[in-house]
Design a protein around this motif. Structure first.
Motif, short mmCIF file in Angstrom:
data_model
loop_
_atom_site.label_atom_id
_atom_site.label_comp_id
_atom_site.label_asym_id
_atom_site.label_seq_id
_atom_site.Cartn_x
_atom_site.Cartn_y
_atom_site.Cartn_z
N ALA A 2 0.41 2.08 2.51
CA ALA A 2 0.25 2.08 1.06
C ALA A 2 -0.74 3.18 0.66
O ALA A 2 -1.78 3.35 1.30
CB ALA A 2 -0.26 0.73 0.59
N ASN A 16 3.66 2.40 -12.10
CA ASN A 16 2.34 2.80 -11.64
C ASN A 16 1.97 4.20 -12.15
O ASN A 16 0.79 4.47 -12.42
CB ASN A 16 2.25 2.74 -10.12
CG ASN A 16 2.25 1.31 -9.63
OD1 ASN A 16 1.68 0.43 -10.25
ND2 ASN A 16 2.92 1.06 -8.53
N TYR A 31 -2.99 4.74 -2.56
CA TYR A 31 -3.55 4.39 -3.86
C TYR A 31 -4.29 5.59 -4.44
O TYR A 31 -5.03 6.27 -3.73
CB TYR A 31 -4.56 3.24 -3.73
CG TYR A 31 -3.93 1.94 -3.34
CD1 TYR A 31 -3.55 1.02 -4.30
CD2 TYR A 31 -3.72 1.61 -2.01
CE1 TYR A 31 -2.97 -0.19 -3.94
CE2 TYR A 31 -3.14 0.41 -1.64
CZ TYR A 31 -2.77 -0.48 -2.62
OH TYR A 31 -2.18 -1.67 -2.26
N SER A 65 -5.59 5.41 1.48
CA SER A 65 -4.37 4.89 2.09
C SER A 65 -4.74 3.90 3.18
O SER A 65 -5.83 3.95 3.75
CB SER A 65 -3.52 6.02 2.67
OG SER A 65 -4.23 6.68 3.68
N ALA A 85 -7.10 0.13 2.45
CA ALA A 85 -7.24 1.34 1.64
C ALA A 85 -8.58 1.37 0.92
O ALA A 85 -9.24 2.41 0.86
CB ALA A 85 -6.09 1.43 0.63
N GLU A 86 -9.01 0.23 0.39
CA GLU A 86 -10.32 0.16 -0.26
C GLU A 86 -11.43 0.45 0.74
O GLU A 86 -12.38 1.18 0.44
CB GLU A 86 -10.53 -1.21 -0.90
CG GLU A 86 -9.76 -1.42 -2.17
CD GLU A 86 -9.99 -2.78 -2.78
OE1 GLU A 86 -10.71 -3.62 -2.17
OE2 GLU A 86 -9.46 -3.02 -3.87
N LYS A 101 -1.53 1.80 -7.11
CA LYS A 101 -0.63 2.01 -5.98
C LYS A 101 0.46 3.00 -6.34
O LYS A 101 0.99 2.99 -7.45
CB LYS A 101 -0.02 0.68 -5.56
CG LYS A 101 0.83 0.78 -4.32
CD LYS A 101 1.39 -0.56 -3.93
CE LYS A 101 2.25 -0.40 -2.71
NZ LYS A 101 2.96 -1.62 -2.36
N PHE A 137 -7.71 0.96 -8.72
CA PHE A 137 -6.82 1.39 -7.65
C PHE A 137 -5.38 1.26 -8.14
O PHE A 137 -4.93 0.17 -8.48
CB PHE A 137 -7.02 0.53 -6.40
CG PHE A 137 -8.26 0.86 -5.63
CD1 PHE A 137 -8.19 1.60 -4.47
CD2 PHE A 137 -9.51 0.44 -6.07
CE1 PHE A 137 -9.33 1.91 -3.75
CE2 PHE A 137 -10.65 0.75 -5.37
CZ PHE A 137 -10.56 1.49 -4.21
N ASP A 175 -2.66 -2.03 3.81
CA ASP A 175 -2.65 -2.83 2.59
C ASP A 175 -3.81 -2.38 1.70
O ASP A 175 -4.52 -1.44 2.03
CB ASP A 175 -2.74 -4.32 2.92
CG ASP A 175 -3.97 -4.67 3.75
OD1 ASP A 175 -4.78 -3.77 4.02
OD2 ASP A 175 -4.12 -5.85 4.11
N ARG A 176 -3.97 -3.06 0.58
CA ARG A 176 -5.01 -2.63 -0.37
C ARG A 176 -6.41 -2.78 0.22
O ARG A 176 -7.27 -1.94 0.00
CB ARG A 176 -4.89 -3.43 -1.66
CG ARG A 176 -5.93 -2.97 -2.67
CD ARG A 176 -5.77 -3.66 -4.00
NE ARG A 176 -6.90 -3.32 -4.83
CZ ARG A 176 -6.84 -3.13 -6.11
NH1 ARG A 176 -5.69 -3.25 -6.72
NH2 ARG A 176 -7.91 -2.85 -6.81
N THR A 177 -6.64 -3.83 0.96
CA THR A 177 -7.97 -4.04 1.55
C THR A 177 -8.35 -2.91 2.48
O THR A 177 -9.47 -2.39 2.42
CB THR A 177 -7.99 -5.38 2.32
OG1 THR A 177 -7.57 -6.42 1.44
CG2 THR A 177 -9.37 -5.67 2.86
#
Length: 167
Positions: free
Chosen positions: A2, A91, A4, A110, A117-118, A27, A25, A113-115
């Motif tokens: 993913a 988006n 972002y 990237s 990527a963060e 996506k 964020f 998942d979002r976690t």
């Protein structure tokens, strides 16, 4: 994987934690929530202009194709097509909405998942933000080439293609 785009609000918060909390964020790619509930998705992200336009399109479909059985079927297929198209562009519309409100691109992250990527983004972003002195004012005015450090003076006939001078 993913990807972002990370947007920072126009007003920087004084606290670093608050500043990190205010990052948005966005996506890249297809948005499943925007596909299944597009109008609620737009309301959730406070995209009023886009909400009004999409609602207008959905309300206009029965008038365009008519209320007979065949017109209703065509209207349903058109509605599905608009929903799919909207889900692909949702988006990007959110990023444009953030830019319209004054947000600026802080970076790209990237991960699986979002976690993740963060975590990758904050690993890069936090040292850069902590090292930046708070008393420095931003001057976004364009500078002359002579004011740019490391810029060599060019003769009048010398042209530049991209980043490289022409041979």
């Amino acid at each position: 994987m993913a990807v972002y785009a990370v947007y920072e609000p126009p007003k920087e918060a004084s606290e670093l934690f608050e500043r990190a909390e205010n990052l948005a964020f966005v996506k890249e790619g297809f948005s499943w929530p925007a596909f299944f509930v597009p109008l609620l998705w737009l309301l959730y992200y406070r995209m009023w202009i886009e909400f009004g336009l999409l609602l207008l399109v959905y309300l206009a479909l029965p008038f365009i194709f008519g209320t007979e059985t065949q017109g209703q079927a065509v209207s349903a297929w058109a509605s599905l097509g608009i929903g799919v198209l909207f889900a692909f562009e949702a988006n990007d519309l959110r990023a444009a909405s953030l830019a319209r409100r004054g947000y600026r691109l802080a970076g790209v992250a990237s991960g699986r998942d979002r976690t993740e990527a963060e975590r990758a983004f904050f690993t890069m972003w936090l040292p850069r933000v902590q090292a930046k002195p708070k008393s420095v004012e931003r001057n976004d005015a364009p500078r002359k080439e002579s004011e740019i450090p490391g810029a060599a003076a060019r003769s009048e006939g010398e042209e530049v293609i991209g980043l490289f001078p022409r041979p």
